[in-house]
Write an enzyme that holds these catalytic residues in place. Structure first.
Site, mmCIF file in Angstrom:
data_model
loop_
_atom_site.group_PDB
_atom_site.id
_atom_site.type_symbol
_atom_site.label_atom_id
_atom_site.label_comp_id
_atom_site.label_asym_id
_atom_site.label_seq_id
_atom_site.Cartn_x
_atom_site.Cartn_y
_atom_site.Cartn_z
ATOM 1 N N TYR A 157 0.829 -1.206 0.000
ATOM 2 C CA TYR A 157 0.000 0.000 0.000
ATOM 3 C C TYR A 157 0.867 1.261 0.000
ATOM 4 O O TYR A 157 0.615 2.215 -0.746
ATOM 5 C CB TYR A 157 -0.907 -0.028 1.228
ATOM 6 C CG TYR A 157 -1.947 1.066 1.299
ATOM 7 C CD1 TYR A 157 -3.066 1.045 0.477
ATOM 8 C CD2 TYR A 157 -1.827 2.105 2.223
ATOM 9 C CE1 TYR A 157 -4.039 2.043 0.555
ATOM 10 C CE2 TYR A 157 -2.788 3.096 2.319
ATOM 11 C CZ TYR A 157 -3.887 3.062 1.480
ATOM 12 O OH TYR A 157 -4.842 4.049 1.563
ATOM 13 N N LYS A 161 0.964 4.227 -2.874
ATOM 14 C CA LYS A 161 0.623 5.610 -2.551
ATOM 15 C C LYS A 161 1.824 6.550 -2.751
ATOM 16 O O LYS A 161 1.658 7.705 -3.155
ATOM 17 C CB LYS A 161 0.100 5.710 -1.121
ATOM 18 C CG LYS A 161 -1.244 5.005 -0.914
ATOM 19 C CD LYS A 161 -2.339 5.594 -1.792
ATOM 20 C CE LYS A 161 -3.704 5.027 -1.484
ATOM 21 N NZ LYS A 161 -4.778 5.629 -2.300
#
Length: 245
Positions: A157, A161
């Site tokens: 993740y 991002k």
């Protein structure tokens, strides 16, 4: 009196729940016409549309899969041909598949990176040239503090991002001469379904304000960045995190 935002259409991806829903509602209340994207959450999207319309706003729904390049191109190009360029695009849709790195599966990595990071390209590629021809517009990406500081159990993740942050900054330099701003909002711990399974007490001890944020607090920043008053703000990453970083 005519609202300066009337007639301006704003696409909000991942608008079915959490932060996306709050952004869509706030954008509608600010007078924009919302185009609410969903993939599988049709009932939630229809509920959002009904709520916006009950408040006197305008909302239409658009279904596509942000990780499917052909699907994005087909549906977004068709929409643009029929309706013209968006005023604003809020890239909120994304997923998380958390686990410590040794326990991550290939699917955990691929699904998160391809959905979150490829989604940036897949959604914006069909929409940027119409914005350039109009020589105006707003693009807002939703990243995360995970992409800035890195979080344990979120290597996949955090990577996706961080990639969105880098892509946002680079795109901002390319589009600035066309009067198109490109900025990133990086939320911290926000009260959504995504954080319900997290160790909240332990996490709150690291936040100076001592609480989680509300989706509406992210949404208010998105509305500001969409507005004329933010026309000299571009290439920025703005965190909404209670002082966490």
């Amino acid at each position: 009196m005519m609202n300066e935002n009337n007639g301006k259409k704003v696409l909000v991806t991942g608008s079915s729940g959490g932060i996306g829903r709050a952004i869509a509602l706030a954008v509608a209340q600010a007078g924009y016409e919302v185009v609410a994207h969903y993939n599988n959450g049709k009932e939630k999207a229809e509920s959002l549309k009904a709520e916006i319309e009950s408040l006197g706003g305008e909302c239409s729904l658009l279904q596509f899969n942000i990780s499917d390049r052909a699907d994005c191109a087909e549906k977004l190009e068709k929409w643009s041909e029929e309706n013209g360029a968006f005023w604003g695009i809020v890239l909120n849709a994304g997923i998380a598949r958390d686990n410590v790195f040794p326990a991550l599966t290939d699917e955990n990595w691929d699904e998160v990176v391809h959905t979150n990071l490829d989604g940036f390209y897949n959604v914006l590629k069909p929409l940027v040239m119409p914005l350039c021809r109009k020589k105006r517009g707003r693009i807002i990406t939703i990243a995360s503090v995970s992409g800035i500081i890195g979080n344990r159990g979120q290597v996949n993740y955090s990577a996706s991002k961080a990639g969105i942050i880098g892509a946002t900054k680079a795109l901002a330099t390319e589009l600035a001469s066309r009067k198109i701003t490109v900025n990133c909002i990086a939320p911290g711990l926000i009260e959504t379904d995504m954080v319900k399974e997290l160790p909240l007490e332990q996490m709150l001890s690291t936040i100076p304000m001592g609480r989680a944020g509300k989706p509406e607090e992210v949404a208010s920043l998105a509305v500001y960045l969409l507005g004329e008053g933010a026309s000299y703000i571009t290439r920025q990453v703005i965190s909404v995190n209670g002082g966490l970083i």
